[in-house]
Design a protein around this motif. Structure first.
Motif, short mmCIF file in Angstrom:
data_model
loop_
_atom_site.label_atom_id
_atom_site.label_comp_id
_atom_site.label_asym_id
_atom_site.label_seq_id
_atom_site.Cartn_x
_atom_site.Cartn_y
_atom_site.Cartn_z
N UNK A 134 0.83 -1.21 0.00
CA UNK A 134 0.00 0.00 0.00
C UNK A 134 0.87 1.26 0.00
N UNK A 135 1.88 1.27 0.86
CA UNK A 135 2.77 2.45 0.93
C UNK A 135 3.43 2.71 -0.42
N UNK A 136 3.85 1.63 -1.09
CA UNK A 136 4.51 1.77 -2.40
C UNK A 136 3.53 2.28 -3.45
N UNK A 137 2.28 1.82 -3.37
CA UNK A 137 1.26 2.31 -4.30
C UNK A 137 1.04 3.80 -4.10
N UNK A 154 3.06 -2.40 -6.55
CA UNK A 154 2.45 -3.40 -5.67
C UNK A 154 2.91 -4.80 -6.07
N UNK A 155 2.79 -5.09 -7.36
CA UNK A 155 3.10 -6.42 -7.86
C UNK A 155 4.56 -6.78 -7.59
N UNK A 156 5.45 -5.81 -7.78
CA UNK A 156 6.87 -6.08 -7.56
C UNK A 156 7.16 -6.51 -6.13
N UNK A 157 6.62 -5.78 -5.18
CA UNK A 157 6.87 -6.11 -3.77
C UNK A 157 6.24 -7.45 -3.41
N UNK A 158 4.98 -7.64 -3.83
CA UNK A 158 4.26 -8.86 -3.43
C UNK A 158 4.90 -10.10 -4.05
#
Ligand code: MG
Length: 253
Positions: A134-137, A154-158
């Motif tokens: 969320x923070x990255x988004x 989001x996708x990168x982190x997850x």
């Protein structure tokens, strides 16, 4: 068309958002072992009324389905839109709490996932990683960026963490309606998609699964669960894009 809000409209949305933020923080404290999800819903409804707002989700319709509560309570493998019930929370559960209000003509929407009692390390990691998503988004919500930048972040982190990104549900614009243009996927390609501009107000909401990204719907017509039964976490903020970058409207304080 993505609506542009004036500074006065954003200020009005800030008041709706403050109500959501305050109540969500209170609900997170109430989510303890032994408490039923219906008790959390009643607590939310009572607090929304006390602040002179109206619930955004109660009686929300999708086709013939009418959502019966003010709060979505999504426990463990439930991803989003869990319906409050007599289910009592157990030590070690995780619960997503998601709700919105209308106040002075404007909607606000936010969600958190919290541990119930003592949870295992895997649950803590899922929750903290989803929060980081969320923070990255939010960090991408600035003029000159594109919607694909949000999803890619989001996708990168997850996926780096080994998690599945839910595709079936997305974030959304928000304002005089709960769900406005655009849809905001939690996956995508950086540099692609629609351009972000100052005055847009967006509800960004990553939904991240421990295992598969695949979703199954329960017979109640609302509750989305992970296809493999592993846990899922969900965080959401209502955010205004300003010339200086993101302004989180539903942050507590
Ligand atoms: Mg939302």
């Amino acid at each position: 068309m993505i609506e542009i809000k004036s500074p006065v409209e954003v200020a009005r949305m800030q008041r709706a958002s403050a109500i959501v933020a305050e109540i969500l923080a209170e609900l997170a404290e109430l989510a303890r072992p032994g408490v039923t999800t219906r008790e959390l819903d009643r607590a939310a409804e009572e607090r929304i009324g006390r602040r002179g707002a109206r619930p955004a989700f109660k009686n929300y319709r999708v086709g013939d389905n009418v959502f019966p509560a003010v709060l979505c309570t999504s426990v463990n493998e439930e991803i989003v839109h869990g319906i409050p019930s007599e289910r009592a929370l157990s030590d070690g559960d995780i619960i997503g709490l998601d709700f919105g209000v209308v106040y002075d003509g404007f909607f606000a929407d936010a969600a958190v996932t919290v541990p119930v009692g003592r949870v295992d390390e895997k649950a803590k990691r899922l929750i903290s990683t989803t929060r980081r998503c969320l923070d990255a988004a939010i960090e991408q919500l600035r003029p000159g960026n594109r919607l694909g930048d949000v999803g890619a972040a989001v996708q990168g982190i997850a996926e780096t963490a080994g998690y599945g990104v839910v595709r079936d549900f997305v974030g959304h614009g928000i304002g005089r309606a709960l769900h406005e243009d655009p849809q905001i996927p939690n996956f995508g390609i950086a540099g692609r998609g629609r351009a972000l501009k100052a005055g847009m107000v967006l509800a960004v909401e990553p939904m991240i699964n421990e295992g598969t990204s695949s979703v199954r719907m329960l017979a109640d017509g609302w509750t989305a669960v992970t296809a493999d039964g592993k846990r899922s976490a969900h965080f959401e903020h209502t955010v205004a894009i300003t010339a200086d970058g993101p302004m989180v409207l539903t942050s507590p304080n």
